[in-house]
Design a protein around this motif. Sequence first.
Motif, short mmCIF file in Angstrom:
data_model
loop_
_atom_site.label_atom_id
_atom_site.label_comp_id
_atom_site.label_asym_id
_atom_site.label_seq_id
_atom_site.Cartn_x
_atom_site.Cartn_y
_atom_site.Cartn_z
N PHE A 13 0.85 -1.19 0.00
CA PHE A 13 0.00 0.00 0.00
C PHE A 13 0.88 1.24 0.00
CE2 PHE A 13 -2.46 -3.37 1.94
CZ PHE A 13 -3.71 -3.24 1.33
N PRO A 14 0.60 2.22 -0.87
CA PRO A 14 1.41 3.45 -0.88
C PRO A 14 1.13 4.32 0.33
CG PRO A 14 -0.40 3.62 -2.45
CD PRO A 14 -0.44 2.22 -1.90
N THR A 15 1.96 5.34 0.51
CA THR A 15 1.75 6.30 1.58
C THR A 15 0.54 7.18 1.26
OG1 THR A 15 3.30 7.84 0.55
CG2 THR A 15 4.20 6.32 2.19
N SER A 16 0.23 8.13 2.11
CA SER A 16 -0.99 8.94 1.99
C SER A 16 -1.21 9.47 0.57
CB SER A 16 -0.92 10.13 2.95
OG SER A 16 -0.73 9.71 4.27
N GLY A 17 -2.26 9.00 -0.07
CA GLY A 17 -2.60 9.48 -1.40
C GLY A 17 -1.62 9.08 -2.46
N GLY A 18 -0.69 8.17 -2.15
CA GLY A 18 0.33 7.76 -3.11
C GLY A 18 -0.22 6.89 -4.22
N SER A 33 -3.86 3.86 -4.58
CA SER A 33 -4.56 4.43 -3.43
C SER A 33 -5.79 5.20 -3.89
CB SER A 33 -3.61 5.38 -2.68
OG SER A 33 -4.32 6.26 -1.86
N ILE A 34 -6.82 5.21 -3.05
CA ILE A 34 -7.95 6.10 -3.27
C ILE A 34 -8.16 6.97 -2.02
CG2 ILE A 34 -9.07 4.52 -4.91
CD1 ILE A 34 -11.21 4.10 -2.62
N ASP A 35 -7.08 7.21 -1.29
CA ASP A 35 -7.18 7.99 -0.04
C ASP A 35 -7.83 9.35 -0.25
OD1 ASP A 35 -5.96 5.98 1.41
OD2 ASP A 35 -3.96 6.85 1.22
N HIS A 36 -7.58 9.99 -1.41
CA HIS A 36 -8.15 11.31 -1.65
C HIS A 36 -9.64 11.25 -1.99
CE1 HIS A 36 -4.45 13.40 -1.13
NE2 HIS A 36 -3.83 12.72 -2.08
N GLU A 37 -10.16 10.04 -2.17
CA GLU A 37 -11.59 9.85 -2.35
C GLU A 37 -12.25 9.36 -1.06
OE1 GLU A 37 -12.33 7.25 -5.65
OE2 GLU A 37 -10.74 8.19 -6.86
N SER A 38 -11.44 8.97 -0.10
CA SER A 38 -11.99 8.42 1.15
C SER A 38 -11.54 9.27 2.34
CB SER A 38 -11.56 6.95 1.32
OG SER A 38 -10.15 6.81 1.27
N CYS A 91 4.01 1.76 4.43
CA CYS A 91 4.75 2.75 5.20
C CYS A 91 3.83 3.91 5.52
CB CYS A 91 5.94 3.28 4.41
SG CYS A 91 7.05 2.02 3.75
N SER A 92 3.97 4.48 6.72
CA SER A 92 3.18 5.64 7.14
C SER A 92 1.68 5.31 7.04
CB SER A 92 3.57 6.87 6.31
OG SER A 92 3.07 8.05 6.88
N PHE A 93 0.89 6.07 6.28
CA PHE A 93 -0.54 5.75 6.19
C PHE A 93 -0.77 4.43 5.46
CE2 PHE A 93 -5.05 6.67 4.94
CZ PHE A 93 -5.53 6.73 6.23
N GLY A 94 0.17 4.04 4.62
CA GLY A 94 0.10 2.71 4.03
C GLY A 94 0.19 1.63 5.09
N GLY A 95 0.87 1.94 6.21
CA GLY A 95 0.92 1.00 7.32
C GLY A 95 -0.45 0.78 7.94
N TYR A 96 -1.25 1.85 7.99
CA TYR A 96 -2.64 1.68 8.45
C TYR A 96 -3.37 0.69 7.57
CZ TYR A 96 -7.63 2.28 8.20
OH TYR A 96 -8.97 2.00 8.11
N HIS A 97 -3.29 0.89 6.24
CA HIS A 97 -3.98 0.00 5.32
C HIS A 97 -3.51 -1.45 5.49
CE1 HIS A 97 -6.31 2.89 3.05
NE2 HIS A 97 -5.25 3.66 2.90
N ALA A 98 -2.19 -1.61 5.63
CA ALA A 98 -1.64 -2.96 5.78
C ALA A 98 -2.18 -3.65 7.03
CB ALA A 98 -0.12 -2.91 5.81
#
Length: 236
Positions: free
Chosen positions: A32-37, A67-72, A116-123
């Motif tokens: 999973f990429p980092t925030s919005g990656g 990532s779809i972080d910017h949509e969620s 990594c970082s927010f990707g760690g949350y997803h993982a």
Amino acid sequence: MNREYHQWHSPRLGRSMELLVFGHTGLPVVVFPTSGGRFFEFEDRGMIGALADRINGGHLQVYCVDSIDHESWYNRRVSPRWRVARHAQFDDYLIHEVVPLIRQKNRNPHLVSLGCSFGGYHALNVALRHPDVFTGMLSMSGAFDLANFLDGYHDQDVYFNQPTQFLPSLGDPWFLERYRRNTWVFGTGWDDQCLGQNQNMDRIFNDKGIPHKLFVWDTWNSHDWPTWQQMLREYL
């Protein structure tokens, strides 16, 4: 190195999704990429290069999702309810579209989530929600606190997508038995802005009797790609 680009229209997300696959066989790893990656971040940041010998040697096969972080979570233009609902659709996409692709290409019974970082949350979140699908998790400088994304909003979907909320009170033996036989690794550093969140997750895992490892590095700039490259080599 075998490198594959995949793109298809996701019926669960209602949009085109892309991903990259590196390697031909070995332990499958969802990144999973980092925030919005984006799905190419791991390659661009030298992380694939750090694993090149293991990928080429057939020990690892890496699936880098978008990532779809910017949509969620990061989408301030919509209500918090829609933010978490969009994330739920992303989870559905992962389990019912990405995982079948992995199983089609790779017969290894194990599956690792990594970020990594927010990707760690997803993982962490996907591995906790689906411990029958994911058998291992590696989070580096994971950011696990979602309070800032929801403006005080809370519902059942929020609860079950925040490990800091649902895990402490979880008593379902189906989940706990699988958690206790899966592999969980948390990497962070003494100067990491997410150190406290990782220490908190360590306490929660200890309280639930879930075997895991927390590694705290004595390094500068631990919340950055050079350190994550070293962690990757050490723990994956």
